[in-house]
Scaffold this active site. Structure first.
Site, short mmCIF file in Angstrom:
data_model
loop_
_atom_site.label_atom_id
_atom_site.label_comp_id
_atom_site.label_asym_id
_atom_site.label_seq_id
_atom_site.Cartn_x
_atom_site.Cartn_y
_atom_site.Cartn_z
CE LYS A 78 -0.59 7.22 7.07
NZ LYS A 78 -1.47 6.21 6.51
CE LYS A 90 -3.42 2.83 0.56
NZ LYS A 90 -4.31 3.14 -0.55
#
Ligand code: NDP
Length: 297
Positions: A241, A172
């Site tokens: 992030k 991801k």
């Protein structure tokens, strides 16, 4: 009936949880800001849990969808923590876009209590969550995934087992690193073309019929930057992030990755400049500011 607890009613968690409001599930919801969970519970006639432990009590499957893996780890302990409520034989499905190392630590802690862990980050955005067509990438034991498949299937369309715990979080993060590269490179290219006198809508139209196209050019940029609408669906802080995790994974694997490392720096700076609430596509505004041009129309 499967009893499910859902923790984290954010931009993507809320539409995911809505798909679990169904006769085959008994749903409890918890959110840090309790008023959001109270409103969700009242609207959908499901249980509003007072604490993570309360949500997990009696649950077969606990789903978390929080900003980071550290936020998930922080929910485990204490009298109100998940571990106080989760029973042996249950499963924690973490839909956070988290980091592989922390997930492996969480999985090891849960395993010592007979609780299984799957990292199960999602792709497809808020729009995909609303219509239940998310891609769910899953790391962990395949037999555990088979057990919880009906639950994941409620909000996922394409569900892919990727490997051991942490593998889905790595995948991801790398996907989102590609997204970040596309946003920044398209913004640079469009700024240059705009200054060179090419109409942005014409430039985008041609790129979208050519080999440089991407989801960013085909969907995001036209709808959000050219219109100046800048809707907020996926925070820049979260993409920062994610690309930071991808950069870390590449360093750990000793893969030379100058482009990913540089893009991580660019997005960290954009995050600092635009703040916590900016959308990820708004990173293009930094390129515009530096170039002294608006890519619109
Ligand atoms: P949001 O920022 O919209 O929501 C975050 C949620 O987590 C809120 O419910 C928030 O509670 C809660 N939360 C934040 N910090 C803590 C904490 N320390 N302890 C407990 N709860 C906390 O994020 P999204 O819903 O957009 O994203 C959730 C995850 O899904 C992220 O990892 C993100 O990267 C990923 N993701 C998001 C996508 C999107 O399009 N939005 C697409 C794909 C993945 P509160 O209401 O109190 O603030």
């Amino acid at each position: 009936m499967t009893t499910v607890a859902f923790l984290g009613l954010g931009a993507i968690g809320t539409p995911m949880a809505r798909h679990l409001v169904a006769p085959e599930f008994s749903l409890a919801v918890w959110n840090r800001t309790a008023s959001k969970a109270a409103a969700f519970a009242a609207e959908h006639k499901v249980r509003h849990a007072a604490t993570p432990a309360d949500a997990a009590r009696g649950a077969d499957v606990v789903i978390t969808c929080l900003p980071t893996s550290h936020d998930v780890a922080a929910l485990l302990d204490g009298p109100d923590g998940l571990l106080a409520g989760m029973a042996k034989g249950t499963v924690l499905v973490d839909c956070t876009s988290g980091d592989p190392a922390t997930s492996r630590q969480i999985a090891a802690r849960l395993a010592s209590k007979g609780i299984a862990f799957l990292d199960a980050p999602v792709s497809g955005g808020v729009a995909g969550a609303e219509i239940g067509t998310l891609t769910v990438q899953v790391g962990g034991d395949e037999a555990v995934l088979a057990r919880v498949l009906p639950v994941i299937d409620a909000f996922g369309e394409k569900i892919v087992h990727c490997g051991p715990v942490g593998s889905a979080h790595a995948l991801k993060a790398v996907n989102n690193a590609m997204l970040a590269v596309h946003i920044w490179s398209l913004a640079e290219g469009m700024a240059a073309l705009t200054k060179a006198g090419v109409k942005p809508s014409v430039a985008l139209d041609v790129i979208n019929a050519s080999s440089g196209r991407s989801n960013t050019s085909m969907n995001l940029f036209g709808q959000r930057a050219l219109t100046r609408a800048w809707p907020r669906t996926f925070r820049l802080a979260l993409l920062d992030k994610d690309i930071g995790i991808a950069a870390q994974v590449a360093r750990e694997q000793k893969v030379p990755s100058p482009l990913i490392q540089l893009t991580a720096e660019l997005f960290a700076a954009a995050h600092r400049e635009l703040g916590e609430e900016a959308d990820h596509v708004e990173a293009a505004k930094i390129v515009e500011r530096q170039a002294g041009v608006e890519i619109k129309g």
